[in-house]
Design a protein around this motif. Structure first.
Motif, PDB file in Angstrom:
ATOM      1  N   ASP A 178       0.868  -1.173   0.000  1.00 53.47           N
ATOM      2  CA  ASP A 178       0.000   0.000   0.000  1.00 53.47           C
ATOM      3  C   ASP A 178       0.907   1.226   0.000  1.00 53.47           C
ATOM      4  O   ASP A 178       1.694   1.423   0.931  1.00 53.47           O
ATOM      5  N   ARG A 179       0.831   2.027  -1.062  1.00 54.60           N
ATOM      6  CA  ARG A 179       1.635   3.250  -1.163  1.00 54.60           C
ATOM      7  C   ARG A 179       0.701   4.442  -1.024  1.00 54.60           C
ATOM      8  O   ARG A 179      -0.317   4.536  -1.724  1.00 54.60           O
ATOM      9  N   PHE A 180       1.043   5.358  -0.129  1.00 52.61           N
ATOM     10  CA  PHE A 180       0.156   6.474   0.148  1.00 52.61           C
ATOM     11  C   PHE A 180       0.929   7.585   0.842  1.00 52.61           C
ATOM     12  O   PHE A 180       2.048   7.381   1.321  1.00 52.61           O
ATOM     13  N   TYR A 181       0.321   8.752   0.893  1.00 55.22           N
ATOM     14  CA  TYR A 181       0.887   9.868   1.642  1.00 55.22           C
ATOM     15  C   TYR A 181       0.225   9.925   3.014  1.00 55.22           C
ATOM     16  O   TYR A 181      -1.006   9.921   3.115  1.00 55.22           O
ATOM     17  N   ASP A 182       1.044   9.987   4.041  1.00 58.96           N
ATOM     18  CA  ASP A 182       0.525  10.151   5.393  1.00 58.96           C
ATOM     19  C   ASP A 182       0.127  11.617   5.566  1.00 58.96           C
ATOM     20  O   ASP A 182       0.950  12.520   5.395  1.00 58.96           O
ATOM     21  N   SER A 183      -1.121  11.848   5.915  1.00 52.89           N
ATOM     22  CA  SER A 183      -1.637  13.217   6.016  1.00 52.89           C
ATOM     23  C   SER A 183      -1.049  13.995   7.186  1.00 52.89           C
ATOM     24  O   SER A 183      -1.231  15.206   7.282  1.00 52.89           O
ATOM     25  N   ALA A 184      -0.307  13.319   8.069  1.00 54.35           N
ATOM     26  CA  ALA A 184       0.231  13.984   9.254  1.00 54.35           C
ATOM     27  C   ALA A 184       1.495  14.780   8.964  1.00 54.35           C
ATOM     28  O   ALA A 184       2.002  15.469   9.855  1.00 54.35           O
ATOM     29  N   ALA A 185       2.031  14.695   7.739  1.00 52.81           N
ATOM     30  CA  ALA A 185       3.280  15.388   7.420  1.00 52.81           C
ATOM     31  C   ALA A 185       3.257  15.837   5.960  1.00 52.81           C
ATOM     32  O   ALA A 185       2.463  15.321   5.158  1.00 52.81           O
ATOM     33  N   PRO A 186       4.114  16.778   5.578  1.00 53.15           N
ATOM     34  CA  PRO A 186       4.208  17.172   4.167  1.00 53.15           C
ATOM     35  C   PRO A 186       4.569  15.974   3.288  1.00 53.15           C
ATOM     36  O   PRO A 186       5.284  15.062   3.707  1.00 53.15           O
ATOM     37  N   LYS A 187       4.089  15.983   2.052  1.00 55.13           N
ATOM     38  CA  LYS A 187       4.270  14.844   1.150  1.00 55.13           C
ATOM     39  C   LYS A 187       5.739  14.477   0.953  1.00 55.13           C
ATOM     40  O   LYS A 187       6.072  13.301   0.796  1.00 55.13           O
ATOM     41  N   THR A 188       6.612  15.469   0.957  1.00 59.92           N
ATOM     42  CA  THR A 188       8.041  15.200   0.752  1.00 59.92           C
ATOM     43  C   THR A 188       8.574  14.213   1.780  1.00 59.92           C
ATOM     44  O   THR A 188       9.456  13.406   1.481  1.00 59.92           O
ATOM     45  N   PHE A 189       8.033  14.273   2.982  1.00 58.84           N
ATOM     46  CA  PHE A 189       8.510  13.435   4.086  1.00 58.84           C
ATOM     47  C   PHE A 189       7.582  12.259   4.379  1.00 58.84           C
ATOM     48  O   PHE A 189       7.883  11.456   5.259  1.00 58.84           O
ATOM     49  N   ALA A 190       6.473  12.168   3.671  1.00 55.88           N
ATOM     50  CA  ALA A 190       5.422  11.243   4.096  1.00 55.88           C
ATOM     51  C   ALA A 190       4.912  10.335   2.992  1.00 55.88           C
ATOM     52  O   ALA A 190       3.755   9.918   3.009  1.00 55.88           O
ATOM     53  N   ALA A 191       5.765  10.010   2.020  1.00 52.96           N
ATOM     54  CA  ALA A 191       5.391   9.038   0.996  1.00 52.96           C
ATOM     55  C   ALA A 191       5.694   7.647   1.551  1.00 52.96           C
ATOM     56  O   ALA A 191       6.849   7.222   1.598  1.00 52.96           O
ATOM     57  N   LEU A 192       4.676   6.947   2.002  1.00 53.32           N
ATOM     58  CA  LEU A 192       4.862   5.699   2.730  1.00 53.32           C
ATOM     59  C   LEU A 192       4.602   4.477   1.861  1.00 53.32           C
ATOM     60  O   LEU A 192       3.783   4.504   0.951  1.00 53.32           O
ATOM     61  N   SER A 193       5.321   3.418   2.200  1.00 55.07           N
ATOM     62  CA  SER A 193       5.097   2.094   1.634  1.00 55.07           C
ATOM     63  C   SER A 193       4.879   1.133   2.794  1.00 55.07           C
ATOM     64  O   SER A 193       5.775   0.980   3.637  1.00 55.07           O
ATOM     65  N   LEU A 194       3.718   0.515   2.843  1.00 53.46           N
ATOM     66  CA  LEU A 194       3.395  -0.437   3.909  1.00 53.46           C
ATOM     67  C   LEU A 194       3.028  -1.752   3.256  1.00 53.46           C
ATOM     68  O   LEU A 194       2.156  -1.783   2.384  1.00 53.46           O
TER      69      LEU A 194
END
Length: 205
Positions: free
Chosen positions: A183-199
């Motif tokens: 699951d690849r998504f942006y965590d809304s708790a931080a700016p996108k630059t720092f919050a592009a997550l892979s779970l």
């Protein structure tokens, strides 16, 4: 290691990665762990409350003494036995085929040689074992990636070697893992630059 790395950075990481909003991600990534687990980048033990009942023992790999001390109460309260069993994810002190599962949360960004570390994780997992991960890294959008590349040198200095622009999926596949959930998504708790997550979950063939 200097004073900043030894005394300040572990506390900073504990605060930043320990925000309540991350609990839902920790719960998701820990689901399905079983048997003997190796956790690389154990930090201050923020994942401990989320180990499922199927976990029998956790071998924690963590270089920071302060991080381990910050984890003391969580480790003491854990129904699962947790031992500090290594200092370097690039050189795991375990025999081949020692673990049934592996766990990494916000760790692969910082390990100096991610390829070596992932080969080590594969080596110590039994064939067919699962590697559970949640990591930030290279964004799916070109405009976000451009900012990641620009800010990466600064990020490495202030965040103990952390990279903003590592290709997590690519690194796992190059190491020979088969990704079965992602699951690849942006965590809304931080700016996108720092919050592009892979779970997700990868399997060691």
């Amino acid at each position: 290691m200097g004073i900043y790395s030894e005394r300040v950075l572990p506390r900073l990481i504990d605060r930043v990665c320990g925000v309540a909003a991350n609990d839902r991600l920790r719960r998701r990534v820990c689901a399905g762990l079983r048997g003997r687990v190796v956790e690389i980048g154990f930090g201050s033990g923020r994942n401990v409350p989320f180990y499922p009942a199927g976990v029998s023992r956790v071998s924690a790999v963590e270089p920071a003494d302060l991080g381990w001390r910050l984890a003391a109460k969580r480790v003491a309260d854990s129904p699962v036995a947790v031992e500090r069993a290594g200092l370097d994810g690039q050189s795991l002190p375990f025999a081949d085929n020692s673990f049934d599962s592996a766990l990494s949360t916000w760790t692969l960004c910082t390990i100096p040689d991610i390829a070596v570390a992932l080969r080590e994780v594969r080596r110590v997992l039994v064939p067919g074992a699962s590697f559970h991960f949640v990591e930030h890294g290279l964004a799916p959008d070109a405009n976000v990636r451009s900012w990641q590349h620009r800010l990466d040198p600064i990020q490495q200095v202030i965040a103990g070697g952390c990279h903003l622009n590592r290709d997590i999926r690519g690194a796992l596949e190059e190491a020979g893992f088969e990704i079965i959930e992602l699951d690849r998504f942006y965590d809304s708790a931080a700016p996108k630059t720092f919050a592009a997550l892979s779970l997700g979950i990868a399997v060691s063939p």
